[in-house]
Enzyme design. Structure first.
Site, PDB file in Angstrom:
ATOM      1  N   GLU A 116      37.047  34.758  35.275  1.00 35.22           N
ATOM      2  CA  GLU A 116      37.888  35.257  35.862  1.00 35.22           C
ATOM      3  C   GLU A 116      38.494  33.929  36.693  1.00 35.22           C
ATOM      4  O   GLU A 116      38.611  33.580  35.999  1.00 35.22           O
ATOM      5  CB  GLU A 116      36.662  36.082  37.508  1.00 35.22           C
ATOM      6  CG  GLU A 116      36.020  36.931  37.297  1.00 35.22           C
ATOM      7  CD  GLU A 116      34.928  37.356  38.048  1.00 35.22           C
ATOM      8  OE1 GLU A 116      34.482  36.020  39.264  1.00 35.22           O
ATOM      9  OE2 GLU A 116      34.186  38.089  38.548  1.00 35.22           O
ATOM     10  N   ARG A 146      41.766  31.760  44.498  1.00 33.27           N
ATOM     11  CA  ARG A 146      41.881  32.909  45.818  1.00 33.27           C
ATOM     12  C   ARG A 146      42.521  32.707  46.191  1.00 33.27           C
ATOM     13  O   ARG A 146      43.340  33.547  47.195  1.00 33.27           O
ATOM     14  CB  ARG A 146      40.307  33.200  45.899  1.00 33.27           C
ATOM     15  CG  ARG A 146      39.776  34.242  44.934  1.00 33.27           C
ATOM     16  CD  ARG A 146      37.919  34.909  46.078  1.00 33.27           C
ATOM     17  NE  ARG A 146      37.577  34.954  44.617  1.00 33.27           N
ATOM     18  CZ  ARG A 146      36.219  35.378  45.055  1.00 33.27           C
ATOM     19  NH1 ARG A 146      35.280  35.255  45.620  1.00 33.27           N
ATOM     20  NH2 ARG A 146      35.811  36.852  43.752  1.00 33.27           N
ATOM     21  N   HIS A 196      35.677  38.124  53.166  1.00 36.38           N
ATOM     22  CA  HIS A 196      34.761  37.971  51.803  1.00 36.38           C
ATOM     23  C   HIS A 196      33.678  37.239  51.816  1.00 36.38           C
ATOM     24  O   HIS A 196      32.837  37.959  51.674  1.00 36.38           O
ATOM     25  CB  HIS A 196      36.011  38.026  51.013  1.00 36.38           C
ATOM     26  CG  HIS A 196      34.963  38.377  49.206  1.00 36.38           C
ATOM     27  ND1 HIS A 196      34.363  39.537  49.316  1.00 36.38           N
ATOM     28  CD2 HIS A 196      35.073  37.694  48.351  1.00 36.38           C
ATOM     29  CE1 HIS A 196      33.920  39.094  47.832  1.00 36.38           C
ATOM     30  NE2 HIS A 196      33.812  38.916  47.400  1.00 36.38           N
ATOM     31  N   ARG A 255      35.923  29.003  47.555  1.00 38.74           N
ATOM     32  CA  ARG A 255      34.597  29.201  46.237  1.00 38.74           C
ATOM     33  C   ARG A 255      35.451  28.860  46.004  1.00 38.74           C
ATOM     34  O   ARG A 255      36.070  30.401  44.824  1.00 38.74           O
ATOM     35  CB  ARG A 255      33.589  30.365  47.317  1.00 38.74           C
ATOM     36  CG  ARG A 255      32.580  30.295  46.214  1.00 38.74           C
ATOM     37  CD  ARG A 255      31.410  31.598  46.695  1.00 38.74           C
ATOM     38  NE  ARG A 255      32.893  33.055  46.755  1.00 38.74           N
ATOM     39  CZ  ARG A 255      32.582  34.444  46.137  1.00 38.74           C
ATOM     40  NH1 ARG A 255      31.065  34.362  44.954  1.00 38.74           N
ATOM     41  NH2 ARG A 255      33.205  35.160  46.407  1.00 38.74           N
ATOM     42  N   HIS A 281      39.408  37.519  50.586  1.00 38.89           N
ATOM     43  CA  HIS A 281      39.840  38.175  49.062  1.00 38.89           C
ATOM     44  C   HIS A 281      41.261  38.457  49.171  1.00 38.89           C
ATOM     45  O   HIS A 281      41.532  38.864  49.293  1.00 38.89           O
ATOM     46  CB  HIS A 281      38.681  39.062  48.692  1.00 38.89           C
ATOM     47  CG  HIS A 281      38.215  39.100  47.056  1.00 38.89           C
ATOM     48  ND1 HIS A 281      38.918  39.656  46.639  1.00 38.89           N
ATOM     49  CD2 HIS A 281      37.660  38.825  46.265  1.00 38.89           C
ATOM     50  CE1 HIS A 281      39.328  39.951  44.468  1.00 38.89           C
ATOM     51  NE2 HIS A 281      38.255  39.686  45.296  1.00 38.89           N
TER      52      HIS A 281
HETATM   53  C1  LIG Z   1      32.189  43.549  48.070  1.00 37.17           C
HETATM   54  C2  LIG Z   1      31.470  42.229  47.393  1.00 37.17           C
HETATM   55  C3  LIG Z   1      31.818  41.276  46.341  1.00 37.17           C
HETATM   56  C4  LIG Z   1      31.057  40.681  45.805  1.00 37.17           C
HETATM   57  N1  LIG Z   1      30.888  39.763  44.661  1.00 37.17           N
HETATM   58  C5  LIG Z   1      30.599  39.215  44.123  1.00 37.17           C
HETATM   59  C6  LIG Z   1      30.647  38.583  42.664  1.00 37.17           C
HETATM   60  O1  LIG Z   1      30.463  39.334  41.930  1.00 37.17           O
HETATM   61  N2  LIG Z   1      29.483  37.102  42.577  1.00 37.17           N
HETATM   62  C7  LIG Z   1      30.095  36.850  42.999  1.00 37.17           C
HETATM   63  O2  LIG Z   1      28.816  35.345  42.837  1.00 37.17           O
HETATM   64  N3  LIG Z   1      29.344  36.459  44.735  1.00 37.17           N
HETATM   65  C8  LIG Z   1      29.874  38.317  45.355  1.00 37.17           C
HETATM   66  N4  LIG Z   1      30.223  38.201  46.003  1.00 37.17           N
HETATM   67  C9  LIG Z   1      29.667  37.006  47.267  1.00 37.17           C
HETATM   68  C10 LIG Z   1      27.395  37.437  47.208  1.00 37.17           C
HETATM   69  O3  LIG Z   1      27.448  38.612  46.677  1.00 37.17           O
HETATM   70  C11 LIG Z   1      26.988  36.590  48.767  1.00 37.17           C
HETATM   71  O4  LIG Z   1      27.478  35.911  48.641  1.00 37.17           O
HETATM   72  C12 LIG Z   1      25.827  36.700  47.950  1.00 37.17           C
HETATM   73  O5  LIG Z   1      25.675  38.376  47.745  1.00 37.17           O
HETATM   74  C13 LIG Z   1      24.951  36.426  50.055  1.00 37.17           C
HETATM   75  O6  LIG Z   1      23.907  37.094  49.382  1.00 37.17           O
HETATM   76  P1  LIG Z   1      22.410  36.059  50.222  1.00 37.17           P
HETATM   77  O7  LIG Z   1      21.167  37.322  50.262  1.00 37.17           O
HETATM   78  O8  LIG Z   1      23.009  35.558  51.103  1.00 37.17           O
HETATM   79  O9  LIG Z   1      23.270  37.198  51.246  1.00 37.17           O
HETATM   80  P2  LIG Z   1      22.886  38.954  51.757  1.00 37.17           P
HETATM   81  O10 LIG Z   1      23.203  39.527  50.144  1.00 37.17           O
HETATM   82  O11 LIG Z   1      24.274  39.643  52.230  1.00 37.17           O
HETATM   83  O12 LIG Z   1      21.781  39.767  52.229  1.00 37.17           O
HETATM   84  C14 LIG Z   1      21.846  39.202  53.509  1.00 37.17           C
HETATM   85  C15 LIG Z   1      20.231  40.018  54.313  1.00 37.17           C
HETATM   86  O13 LIG Z   1      20.443  39.384  55.799  1.00 37.17           O
HETATM   87  C16 LIG Z   1      19.573  40.606  56.588  1.00 37.17           C
HETATM   88  N5  LIG Z   1      19.848  40.206  57.601  1.00 37.17           N
HETATM   89  C17 LIG Z   1      21.275  39.939  58.143  1.00 37.17           C
HETATM   90  N6  LIG Z   1      20.857  39.602  59.047  1.00 37.17           N
HETATM   91  C18 LIG Z   1      19.540  39.577  60.157  1.00 37.17           C
HETATM   92  C19 LIG Z   1      18.254  39.354  61.439  1.00 37.17           C
HETATM   93  N7  LIG Z   1      18.947  38.838  62.058  1.00 37.17           N
HETATM   94  N8  LIG Z   1      17.663  39.205  60.875  1.00 37.17           N
HETATM   95  C20 LIG Z   1      17.071  40.161  59.895  1.00 37.17           C
HETATM   96  N9  LIG Z   1      17.066  40.579  58.614  1.00 37.17           N
HETATM   97  C21 LIG Z   1      18.649  40.491  58.275  1.00 37.17           C
HETATM   98  C22 LIG Z   1      20.758  41.890  55.623  1.00 37.17           C
HETATM   99  O14 LIG Z   1      19.921  42.510  56.447  1.00 37.17           O
HETATM  100  C23 LIG Z   1      20.371  40.879  54.559  1.00 37.17           C
HETATM  101  O15 LIG Z   1      19.554  42.237  53.669  1.00 37.17           O
HETATM  102  C24 LIG Z   1      30.445  39.456  46.759  1.00 37.17           C
HETATM  103  C25 LIG Z   1      30.637  39.983  48.344  1.00 37.17           C
HETATM  104  C26 LIG Z   1      30.450  41.322  48.304  1.00 37.17           C
HETATM  105  C27 LIG Z   1      31.186  41.618  49.731  1.00 37.17           C
END
Ligand SMILES: Cc1cc2nc3c(=O)[nH]c(=O)nc-3n(C[C@H](O)[C@H](O)[C@H](O)COP(=O)(O)OP(=O)(O)OC[C@H]3O[C@@H](n4cnc5c(N)ncnc54)[C@H](O)[C@@H]3O)c2cc1C
Length: 515
Positions: free
Chosen positions: A118, A278, A337, A372, A233
């Protein structure tokens, strides 16, 4: 109050069930936790949508030092070097841990991981699953692992609305579920509620990712770090759908190039071309569009008929929009993003507030600096979930009387905030627009309406962006185009952001309204 859930008192409360929340819960087992998710488990999370994969130095031509060097270069002087070193050393074990938990990564003939390339990575080091279906596979495996772990009690369909703080320490979490508010008595809370993309009109994040975890922490008095650093992004799919589908960086990693509607490859002459960091690519596309052009990602030569096999998810949504990526260029534009900023935490994920930890995109560990490096965030969540779990397990606080539940605020809705933040704190920023946004957001943040929490986070982003009088990484100021000689991170509390807004208000009347 919902009845029958009092047995949850005293458990570690984790807000969010993406990769960060699930991994923290699994790493804390067999310690009892309550995992709170506003969406049904495995449904709404950025994790689910991840395409590219997870970065780790696994190739025989690679090393944690090379991975660290790329991470530091992308971070544009603002990464915390100790965190970067710790992260890149631990990344390969994090991938093994996920494989042990049942994540079926794509493999090569001999059984090793298939490694993708990447942007801004000097080596092939991106582990993926199901081609571009990495997030789906991660969530499938981690949700299954959580469901078979008896110490994890899932409260899905419950939204966390307030942290309860007494005597400077966390005492509980107010959540609201189908039967109304419920107070969880918890002196250890981990925020893993994801990023802030949903505060913008053009975003690749699920619309529920609008920084609610940051609002909970900030309203409880915790510090945020580097909130102004929002990654755009470069290649979101330029169609009418919101959130915008993502055309992964890995497509450029396979050789696809950026062209405008005349067919000109406008990044050919710049360092790194389409595989520059990026922020650089996002700005190049932004400028091209500002000159009146449309921008496309052209994978016809690089992938052609192989496109649908290597990138089945992207191929499917392109086809739905009437575009065949094997034969036609894909229309793209930048979109919000990823948030490099977040709740300020130390290497153990501890926030500035006793009893509060943060993990995943909601946390700002200092790993990503000003920008990032692609695919570092999923790995970061796994690496730091381990550190958070150890720290939580090792902390002990004296128990007091059960906390008094506050009045539940209404369900948060960022709709009124999106146009304000998008106009001022996008790919290119300037002082006048940011000052205008601060003036508009502060009264909303002080109100009690559905947009108050999103406005509080947006205000902190705008204040920090206004105060950063330089251009660095993802933060680009038209009025301050140069980089300051000294890199400094931002730390900011909500009361300081509101005080700043008050000081900036042009009239005494407006200043009084912000008290
Ligand atoms: C389209 C896309 C593609 C990506 N591709 C990549 C990749 O290939 N590689 C990489 O490293 N990163 C990638 N990223 C970034 C990465 O996916 C995220 O940074 C990572 O998944 C975040 O994980 P997380 O567990 O912190 O949050 P999330 O996976 O967003 O989970 C957040 C959780 O919190 C819950 N929540 C939010 N607010 C509340 C509340 N008030 N009360 C209760 N629950 C709540 C939501 O319902 C969810 O369950 C991508 C992001 C996107 C959007």
């Amino acid at each position: 109050m919902s009845a029958g859930l009092h047995t949850l008192d005293g458990r570690v409360a984790i807000v969010g069930a993406g990769i960060a929340g699930l991994m923290t819960a699994l790493r804390l087992a067999p310690r009892p936790v309550v995992l709170v998710s506003k969406a049904p488990l495995g449904v709404e999370a950025s994790t689910l949508w991840a395409q590219g994969g997870l970065a780790a130095a696994l190739g025989c031509d690679d090393s944690p030092q090379l991975h660290a060097a790329d991470t530091l270069a992308a971070g544009d002087g603002l990464c915390a070097p100790r965190i970067v070193e710790r992260f890149t050393r631990a990344a390969p074990q994090a991938i093994d841990e996920l494989a042990r938990l049942g994540v079926a990564f794509d493999r090569v003939g001999g059984g090793g991981f298939a490694l993708g390339l990447e942007a801004a990575h000097g080596r092939r080091r991106i582990v993926h699953a199901g081609g571009d279906g990495t997030g789906r596979e991660l969530m499938r495996a981690l949700v299954a692992a959580a469901r078979r772990t008896p110490s994890i009690r899932v409260l899905d369909g419950f939204e966390a609305r307030r942290l309860v703080v007494e005597d400077g320490a966390v005492r509980g979490l107010l959540v609201v579920g189908p039967a109304g508010p419920l107070m969880l008595a918890a002196d250890k809370v981990v925020i893993a509620a994801g990023g802030v993309g949903g505060l913008y009109e053009d975003s690749t994040n699920p619309s529920g990712s609008f920084g609610h975890g940051l609002a909970l922490a900030a309203r409880a008095g915790a510090e945020l770090a580097d909130p102004e650093f929002v990654q755009f992004h470069p290649t979101a799919f330029d169609g009418p759908g919101r959130p915008m589908p993502l055309v992964s960086e890995a497509v450029r990693g396979e050789g696809a190039v950026l062209i405008d509607e005349t067919g000109e490859r406008f990044m050919a002459g710049s360092p790194g071309a389409e595989l520059a960091p990026r922020d650089v690519v996002a700005r190049a596309i932004w400028r091209r569009r500002a000159e009146g052009h449309r921008v496309f990602l052209d994978a016809r030569q690089a992938l052609g008929d192989r496109f649908a096999t290597r990138f089945p998810v992207i191929a499917a949504f392109c086809r739905e929009a009437g575009i065949d990526p094997a034969r036609q260029p894909i229309p793209v534009r930048p979109a919000a993003h990823y948030h490099m900023g977040g709740i300020a935490v130390d290497a153990e994920g501890r926030s500035s507030l006793r009893g509060l930890w943060a993990c995943g995109e909601a946390a700002s560990t200092g790993l990503h600096g000003a920008n990032r490096l692609a695919s570092n965030s999923l790995t970061e969540a796994v690496v730091f979930a381990g550190a958070v779990a150890e720290s939580v397990a090792g902390a002990s606080f004296a128990r007091g009387a059960p906390p008094r539940p506050p009045k539940a605020p209404p369900a948060a809705d960022p709709a009124a905030v999106r146009p304000i933040l998008s106009a001022a704190a996008g790919v290119m920023r300037n002082g006048d627009d940011l000052a205008q946004a601060v003036a508009s957001l502060a009264p909303l943040a002080l109100g009690a309406g559905p947009c108050a929490d999103p406005a509080a986070v947006a205000l902190m982003i705008a204040v920090a962006a206004l105060q950063r009088r330089e251009s660095r990484g993802a933060h680009c100021r038209a009025d301050f185009p140069d980089k300051a000689s000294q890199a400094r991170r931002t730390t900011l509390r909500l009361d300081s952001a509101l005080a700043f807004a008050r000081d900036c208000a042009p009239t005494a009347l407006e200043r009084r309204a912000l008290v």
